[in-house]
Design an enzyme around this catalytic site. Structure first.
Site, mmCIF file in Angstrom:
data_model
loop_
_atom_site.group_PDB
_atom_site.id
_atom_site.type_symbol
_atom_site.label_atom_id
_atom_site.label_comp_id
_atom_site.label_asym_id
_atom_site.label_seq_id
_atom_site.Cartn_x
_atom_site.Cartn_y
_atom_site.Cartn_z
ATOM 1 C CG ASP A 85 -1.492 7.655 1.110
ATOM 2 O OD1 ASP A 85 -0.437 8.210 0.746
ATOM 3 O OD2 ASP A 85 -2.577 7.823 0.524
ATOM 4 C CG ASP A 110 -8.530 4.674 -2.745
ATOM 5 O OD1 ASP A 110 -8.645 5.052 -3.926
ATOM 6 O OD2 ASP A 110 -9.496 4.580 -1.959
ATOM 7 C CG ASP A 133 -2.357 1.981 6.433
ATOM 8 O OD1 ASP A 133 -3.167 2.766 6.937
ATOM 9 O OD2 ASP A 133 -2.077 1.993 5.227
ATOM 10 C CG ASP A 156 -5.317 11.353 -1.677
ATOM 11 O OD1 ASP A 156 -4.583 11.731 -2.608
ATOM 12 O OD2 ASP A 156 -6.106 10.405 -1.778
ATOM 13 C CG ASP A 173 -1.601 1.241 1.519
ATOM 14 O OD1 ASP A 173 -2.235 1.744 0.584
ATOM 15 O OD2 ASP A 173 -1.524 1.761 2.648
#
Length: 244
Positions: free
Chosen positions: A11, A100, A180, A20, A9
């Site tokens: 972030d 994402d 996470d 973001d 992942d």
């Protein structure tokens, strides 16, 4: 050749913050007005980020300014050593990011840090700077998974990647998945018994996996669970599996 796949992942995993929300630091007062903040709807983060990017453009903040702010985001402790190790062992380790966030932020951050060589592919929401100098972001794909946000099912991305790699003759002896968040649970369910899902200590994924363990829902999750606090923990597991 036996290969290992490292899936990250981004972030709160590769970087120690949320890219973001970090972008807001490019604004003169480093905050969003309520008129933008209050437009967020659960499960529709990407649309919200589109409005954030529009607002940033309206404030006449240049993409170069945004880029320099994004380049200042800190990496998670130990992650630089881990990415360096991966880039030095590309013949045996493939590495992908499924996030994402968006492709533009991730590419900027990886380029600035010199870690692009470690990562083979980034799967995220496509973003670009348009002809007006405004940033735009789109959904990564559409899917019918009920567990995931409308714009991205990480399990669908991972399964498609593994299928394409298999078509090209690449099979992975072991897959490590480090993340996470709640949206990292879905891809964890397609891992095999000898694969490893690595939730970050103190974050949502760890709690969700602990809940599954309590319910003894082993049909849902086959992979071994190893909790990590720093990139060093992941690096040690990676080295041990490669017997280095």
């Amino acid at each position: 050749m036996k290969k290992t796949l490292m899936v990250f992942d981004f972030d709160h995993t590769v970087v120690d913050d949320n890219s973001d929300t970090w972008v807001v630091r490019c604004l003169p007062d480093q905050t969003l007005p309520d008129s933008v903040k209050n437009t967020y709807r659960k499960g529709h983060w990407t649309e919200f980020m589109g409005r954030v990017m529009n607002y940033i453009g309206d404030q006449q903040v240049s993409p170069d300014r945004v880029r320099s702010v994004m380049e200042s985001i800190p990496f998670t402790p130990g992650m630089s050593d881990l990415l360096t190790f991966i880039s030095e062992h590309k013949s045996t380790i493939d590495c992908i990011i499924i996030s994402d966030s968006n492709t533009m932020f991730i590419d900027w951050i990886l380029q600035a840090s010199g870690f692009q060589a470690a990562v083979d592919q980034v799967f995220s929401n496509p973003a670009k700077v348009n002809d007006l100098g405004y940033m735009e972001v789109q959904h990564h794909h559409s899917h019918d998974c009920k567990r995931c946000p409308v714009n991205l099912c990480k399990k669908k991305v991972l399964e498609l990647y593994l299928s394409e790699q298999a078509d090209g003759g690449v099979e992975y002896e072991r897959i490590f998945y480090a993340g996470d968040g709640g949206n990292d649970l879905c891809p964890s369910t397609c891992l095999r018994g000898h694969d490893v899902v690595m939730p970050r200590r103190g974050y949502a994924l760890e709690k969700l996996l602990a809940k599954l363990e309590k319910q003894k829902d082993n049909a849902f999750l086959r992979a071994k669970v190893i909790i990590w606090s720093s990139g060093t923990d992941i690096l040690e597991e990676l080295k041990a599996s490669m017997q280095l």
